[in-house]
Structures are given as C-alpha cells and as structure tokens.
Design a protein around this motif. Structure first.
Motif, PDB file in Angstrom:
ATOM      1  N   ARG A  33       0.827  -1.210   0.000  1.00  0.00           N
ATOM      2  CA  ARG A  33       0.000   0.000   0.000  1.00  0.00           C
ATOM      3  C   ARG A  33       0.858   1.256   0.000  1.00  0.00           C
ATOM      4  NH1 ARG A  33      -4.851  -2.161   4.124  1.00  0.00           N
ATOM      5  NH2 ARG A  33      -6.079  -3.116   2.448  1.00  0.00           N
ATOM      6  N   ASP A  34       2.029   1.182   0.631  1.00  0.00           N
ATOM      7  CA  ASP A  34       2.903   2.361   0.704  1.00  0.00           C
ATOM      8  C   ASP A  34       3.955   2.376  -0.403  1.00  0.00           C
ATOM      9  OD1 ASP A  34       1.470   2.753   2.985  1.00  0.00           O
ATOM     10  OD2 ASP A  34       3.111   2.285   4.370  1.00  0.00           O
ATOM     11  N   SER A  35       3.917   1.385  -1.296  1.00  0.00           N
ATOM     12  CA  SER A  35       4.943   1.278  -2.343  1.00  0.00           C
ATOM     13  C   SER A  35       6.345   1.310  -1.754  1.00  0.00           C
ATOM     14  CB  SER A  35       4.780   2.411  -3.364  1.00  0.00           C
ATOM     15  OG  SER A  35       3.573   2.288  -4.059  1.00  0.00           O
ATOM     16  N   LEU A  84       3.591  -5.019  -7.479  1.00  0.00           N
ATOM     17  CA  LEU A  84       2.370  -5.252  -8.264  1.00  0.00           C
ATOM     18  C   LEU A  84       2.652  -5.108  -9.754  1.00  0.00           C
ATOM     19  CD1 LEU A  84      -0.131  -3.290  -5.978  1.00  0.00           C
ATOM     20  CD2 LEU A  84       0.304  -5.754  -5.984  1.00  0.00           C
ATOM     21  N   GLY A  85       3.455  -4.125 -10.105  1.00  0.00           N
ATOM     22  CA  GLY A  85       3.811  -3.916 -11.509  1.00  0.00           C
ATOM     23  C   GLY A  85       4.595  -5.096 -12.072  1.00  0.00           C
ATOM     24  N   PRO A 115      11.089  -3.411  -0.743  1.00  0.00           N
ATOM     25  CA  PRO A 115      12.495  -3.116  -1.056  1.00  0.00           C
ATOM     26  C   PRO A 115      12.939  -3.513  -2.465  1.00  0.00           C
ATOM     27  CG  PRO A 115      12.286  -4.128   1.133  1.00  0.00           C
ATOM     28  CD  PRO A 115      10.923  -4.189   0.496  1.00  0.00           C
ATOM     29  N   LYS A 116      12.433  -4.631  -3.018  1.00  0.00           N
ATOM     30  CA  LYS A 116      12.883  -5.057  -4.347  1.00  0.00           C
ATOM     31  C   LYS A 116      12.247  -4.248  -5.473  1.00  0.00           C
ATOM     32  CE  LYS A 116      13.734  -9.486  -5.516  1.00  0.00           C
ATOM     33  NZ  LYS A 116      13.635 -10.974  -5.560  1.00  0.00           N
ATOM     34  N   GLY A 117      11.287  -3.353  -5.154  1.00  0.00           N
ATOM     35  CA  GLY A 117      10.678  -2.529  -6.194  1.00  0.00           C
ATOM     36  C   GLY A 117       9.181  -2.719  -6.286  1.00  0.00           C
ATOM     37  N   ASP A 118       8.593  -2.203  -7.363  1.00  0.00           N
ATOM     38  CA  ASP A 118       7.147  -2.172  -7.571  1.00  0.00           C
ATOM     39  C   ASP A 118       6.587  -3.586  -7.749  1.00  0.00           C
ATOM     40  OD1 ASP A 118       4.543  -1.641  -8.287  1.00  0.00           O
ATOM     41  OD2 ASP A 118       5.064  -1.022 -10.324  1.00  0.00           O
TER      42      ASP A 118
END
Lengths: 163, 163, 163, 163, 163, 163
Positions: E48-50, E58-59, E53-56
């Motif tokens: 939820r807070d983006s 969901l994307g 650590p490894k990145g986005d």
C-alpha cells in the motif's frame, strides 16, 4: 510415472527425477559427438558451390548447433543446466553425406555428452531444413558420443576408437 | 561459414565458434552500458505525467531489460551462458529523449558487456513499443559500453570518460 | 503500475495490459527497420577480408536477427505473439559503420514494426559480440522504423523518405 | 553469408533468409517422421521391465518430443513459426533398438515436416539421456520424413513406402 | 506412459498426446481466472505504501503474468500454441491477501483457460518473489477458472457465479 | 516504477532491480515447497485407474514441474539464474485432491525457494490441463514453502512444522 496402478499413493519407483549433483566437484569436462546427414548428389553439389537457395546451409547449421548446445537443459527434461564454456562444430561435405562433429567443453559438475549430442542433432535438423527443397529424403543418421573426458569416470572412448 | 568455396572439406577459417573459457578464473566482473531513445514532445509529456495509454512505460522497459540480460546467450549466438548476479537499469526522461543505463554484475568466467548492451537494447525496444502509438518515429540510438571491470583486462573505460 | 499510491484498490489507470486485437482482421502487413553499428577501421577491414577471429560476423548477425524477430513477443512484454511469414536482413559494410536493414512480413492481426526493430537490434548486438575483441567501443545507433504497410493505417513512411 | 569476399556491399546471394509465405493459403497439413535409437540388451530389458533408474524413459521421451515440436522455429533458424494443432509420438521397444514415430498436424501456411523431424530427434535425445548410464554407446539413427500431406505439393511419400 | 508393462510394443493407452484441433473453427474465445496470495500485515503495508524493497511488486507481477500467458504452451506440455490477442491482469491489495484476476482473449481454435490460469499463477509467483524477504510464509491459493466463453461449449461459469 | 510522478529524473525508489549476489558464497542449499490441486471424484478415479483420456497425467505433471524449475529465472523477472543440481517432485492422489511436493537442491549463491514454488505451480497447471475435460472446476491451492536450508539464514521451517 508407470507406478500408480490404481494406488492412492504414488510409488516413486519409476518416477522421473533430476538426480542431485550438488555434491559433485567442479572440473573441466569435454565431450565429442558425431553424426551424418545423408543427402542427394544435387545437395552435395549445391553445398560445394554455395548455391543452396535458402542461403549458407553449413553456416546456419553450425550456429543452430551452437545455440542448441546452450539450450540442452530446456530440451532434455532431466538434464542439469550447465555452464557451457566452449563449443566447436565442424561440417564436412562428403560425396553422399555431410559429416558433423561437435566438441563441447565446460568446467562444471556433470558431463556434457548430452550437450554435444544435442548440438549435432540440431545442426543436422537445420541442415535438413536448408536443403529439404532440393532433397525431401535427406536422412539424419549415426548420432553418437565418440569421447568423453573429465569427471570421476575419467576418459571414455567409443569402442574401436583410438586416442 | 565463408570458407567452403566449393571445397569438400570445410576449412574452419571463418567458421563461427564459441571460444573456450573453461580455463578462465571465476572473478567478480561488471559492465555499464548506456543508450538513448529519441522521442517526441508528446511522449516526454506522457512519460512525465504517467499517461502513456498502454501503461507504465518506464516500468515495463526496466523489467524487459532485466529479463533480456538473463537471456543474452539465447539471443547472441556465440555468447557464453553466464550466471548474472545483479542488474540495475535506470531510465531518465529528458526533454527530447529517454536515457537508459544498465549495470550488470557477475562472478563468473567472462565479461558481461554483452549482457549490459542487451539489457539497454531490449529496454529501449520495450519503451518504443509502449510509446509507438504516440510517436511512430521513436529512434533507438547511441547504445554502447561505457565501462568494464574485472577479469584479466582489469578496467576499461570508453575514451573521454573519467572514473 | 504507478497507480497504487498507498490505496488498497489498484487503480487500473497506468497498469500495463496487452491490448485486445481479436477483432482486427487478418491481412498482409510488412515493416522495414534500419540501424547502424559504428565500428573502427580495423573492424571494417576484418569484415571486408572475412578475417574476424570469432568467425563470419555478418552471417552470425543475420541469423541472430532472424531468430530474434521470431522471439519478439518473448522479449517485448506487451507485444502480441505474431506468426511471422518472412524476414530478410541485409548488412552492408561501409567505411566507418555497418548498415543493417530488416524487412518483416506477416498475414496476421497486428503490425510487425516491433519485429523489424527487434531483428535489427539483435543483429546489431550479435555483430558487436563478434567484433568486440577488435573494437570495444563499437556503438549501435539510429535504429528506427522506415516504413510500415498494411492494416487499417495503410502506408506509413518516415518523414523525408520517398516511396 | 559466404558472399562478402572483401566487398563493401554484401551481395545477398548466399545470405540466409526466411522465405515469405504470407501469400500461401491456410490448409490442413500433416507430416510423419521416424527414427531409431540403437541400445544395448541391458537397456531393452530395463525399458521392458520399467526399471530404468532415472525413471519412465519412454514417457519422458514422448513429452520431450511433443514440446520440441512446438519449439521447432526456435531451434531451426529459418523455420517459420507455425501453430501446431496435433502431435502423436509412438515409441516401440524392439530387441536392439527403440523405434520412434511422430505425426504432426496443422492448419497453417507451411508444411510441418521439420516439426515432425524435430519431435523425433528430441524424443531420441531425451531417451538417450534416460539410458546413457546403462549404455553410453546408444546411437540415434535413420531420422527422416516418411510422408507429407497437404499444401500445394499434395502427397509426398518416401520411395518404397506404400499408402 | 504407464502402459509398457514389460511389453515390447508400447500400448498407446495412457500415452500423452497433443489432441488434434486442426478441424476446429477459429472463433473469439475468452477465459477469466482468479487466485490469491496470502501475505502478512507487513507486506500489505509495504504494498500500500509502495515501499517493497525489491521494487514495484504489483507492476512486476502484472508483467510476469502477461508474459507467462504467452509462454503457456512452453510450460504446459500438451497445451496447443495459441495466438493470444489480449490480456488484462488486475491485482487488488486486501487486508490479508492480494487478489489476482486475469482475462485472456483470442481468436483461435482452442480455449484459453490454461493461459488465464498460467497468467494468474506466474503473477502470483512473481509477487511472492518480490515480498518473500518480508514474509517467507506467503501462500498462493484458490487459483481457478471463473468463466470461459466461446467455442463449441459456449458459456461456462463456475457454479455460484452469476453473469 | 511507481516513482516518476511527473519528474524528469526517475527516482530509483520503487524501481525494480535484481539484487547483487556476486559477493555471496557458493554453498549447498535446498528448499521444499508443497501445494494441492482440488479435483472431482471422477478425476480421482481416472488418476487411480490411469484412464485420463489425454494420457499419464501424473507423469506429465512431474516433468512439467522439473522443467519449470529450470526456467524459473525466465518466468520470475527478478530471480537470479541458478544452476539447479537436483529436483524431485512427488504427486499423491488423495480422495479429493492431488498433493504435490517438490524438493530442489543447488550449490550456488542464492536460495531455491522460488524454484521449488515454480516447480509445484507448473506441475499443478499441467495436471489441471490433463484433467480439465473431466473437471473444469479443478482448483490449485495452498502453494507455499515448507522448508529452506543453507546459506546465511541456515534453516527456516514454516511454523507448525517439526524437523
């Protein structure tokens, strides 16, 4: 795979598995495989004259073989992924066939005979694809390991071969 | 490949081969490559506003680049398979282009400059795919190695670059 | 992808998706892309004399390009899988660069400009790999679509190009 | 590929290309290929008794063959990508060899004999991998197209074969 | 595969094969699959807070799912290669899980439920990879087809679902 | 990926990257993952009687899982390529589901839990594909890591599990 004759529990006898090699030592290993593609006189002539209509058949076969050697674990289900460190593919045009010879080298945990065989097989397939318009009967034959060096087994040579 | 001028025996001069690196030492190596995608004002605006219709163009490009780095030996015929140990891809939106920079690291037997170049090239291709409806003229340009560290060569930097 | 600013529900604005083309008509489409690899005098000489140490650089680049065209949907995340029906790759050695031109044809539902661009890019990468021992500064540049035919758009030509 | 004898311009004679088939009609086509793997008595016994140590060798070979048929355009550089619509692979254990037969069907623009040959070749490679601990001399042989139906050529059968 | 109980001839009962679909009509078909990844409070907060650590996360999951849909025939041995014409993947962050939904569309000869299931499964795997440092217990669950449209079967909906 | 809120410079916070592991030690590591496929009575009966119409479902699932384990870095975007050294996949037919368990071993620089999860997931997908004509509602569920050994973390076991 052949083991679940109506039983609930799958008996692992017969089940395909990738054998554990994590305990094997990294060492330099190599393998040589050979094979032949039987082709018509027309194909031999076109290969010798570099007039195959689809293009440089021997060059395409050589690259296809090298790339396939790298893709062996993707093609052969139980093969271990291996870091291939060198590949040489030779193609020799004879009067009624093309002889293919591949040598694969690695410094890894298992032998590379499957990589050498895959290299020869796919080079042969690519060659057939290049000449099949000239000879739909082209036949791939005698693909086999000639020699295998390194690892615990040491040296293995096909019977009848001399070092 | 260029060598069989009608001869029966294929002269290996000129034949493609994967050079043997099994004797090379495993050591930490890295490479940096850069490139640019020239794009229209509309594309720059859409990238800055995150309004590219096909979705998050920079994110897609970054992942495409990382995945392509891993697939380098599958794409570049004579490249050795290499265990890639780290990849960072940066994309910077400038007023008339997007700058791409990739750094690839490994602990293996050969350099990773081809992996870095492949990473930049495919990130660029993916970016073009995302914006091509807005700008069918998008151009990929100036893809090159900037720096290469490790192995026997030690440090190599493109002329004009300072450490 | 850039859309979930701390929200529970992922707003689909900005989310990458593969656009639905199932309603598009199957028709013959083609695309031409070009690019250049800037190389040193040494490389030009070796290419012209067929003395590149790793083998037939132009032949390897050509095959790498054709194979990459087929693998475009695997490399470019949102590209549709397409049945490629023809690929021609030309490489021209000039005094300070190698010019690459690819033409891709299909009878399918979407254009093939990404396939043509991928073909040129990977041919360029393979060429760099073949000559990088001679010229570590080789640079890939000016990769772009020149012309696109077929589909609803009809004909698209880069500005400044005449038919 | 064999054509640039020091010339600046690459003469396209001899350059590999993927022939354009976009004008060909979609029609049902099929091809049958066969091959054999020569194996030792020990291997024949283990196959018949389902006691090959690495698991169900015939089952693994069959699946490897089917998957390879789908990957033919990835392995054979100038092969067109084709939508394979059916594959059957049979393996028959004889007293000194395993006979492999593959039939591939499609409704597409080109024939599927390369898919059938690739299917047989990779099934054979997978079989060798399963039994190579028992017989390092296993040999793949006589891989060839038996029959090809559909397309403009109509019916082609290897000489000596009767319908 | 389970059929050769010591017999010379491999009885084809039980042998894996790719069913022939060359006689089926090309028509628009679609399938929807869903699944969930159960994650810890920490992961929900980071998503939820983006701040993963490894990145986005969901994307990356979304793109991995789309690419996997295209690679279904490579992963699922007896799946037919299919021309995927559209893919949408949605990820919804809930209080104790991430819900994944994929819709795949094609105009081809077979249904695309395996493509939709593969899309959800690999999106889930990629999501787990992104968050596994935060929650090594993340669990993938409830992956299933919800709805299937087109082809001879017409409409199929999981029981309990209303249109 | 979520970071470029209209800024020219892409803030790397949130950008996907492949974490550098070149400094990690090569050591033997293993991981166990499990999962289940819920199936109808008809499917259970057909699996127990080896009468699944598409062929040996458990055998196909097992091979699909092993091959997918090798392809994990190709499927999961930020996964490191890893030399897998051993894979065992077990499938157990229960009264209302098939239980899948995969153990993956390596001697490399990172853990193999993603490989084990991918193995189970794709084995499950392949199983669903084999039985979907009998049960279109088959559901993949409870895929998770059970145990992870080796590396700096040492031993990790899912809560509630005893050694």
């Amino acid at each position: 795979m052949t083991a679940d004759h109506g039983l609930t529990h799958v008996d692992e006898t017969g089940a395909a598995r990738m054998v554990d090699v994590s305990g094997k030592a990294v060492s330099v290993r190599s393998a040589v495989a050979t094979g032949r593609v039987l082709v018509s006189d027309d194909v031999v002539r076109a290969l010798r004259d570099s007039t195959v209509p689809k293009g440089d058949a021997l060059g395409v076969a050589r690259i296809a073989g090298i790339q396939a050697a790298k893709r062996t674990p993707d093609l052969v289900p139980l093969c271990h992924p291996i870091a291939i460190h060198g590949v040489v593919v030779d193609l020799d045009v004879h009067d009624d066939h093309v002889a293919i010879r591949a040598e694969v080298r690695t410094a890894d945990r298992t032998g590379v005979e499957m990589e050498a065989l895959t290299c020869v097989s796919v080079a042969a397939l690519a060659l057939v694809d290049m000449v099949k318009a000239l000879d739909p009967s082209a036949t791939i034959t005698d693909i086999r390991v000639e020699e295998k060096l390194g690892g615990k087994t040491g040296v293995w040579r096909r019977e009848g071969l001399e070092a």
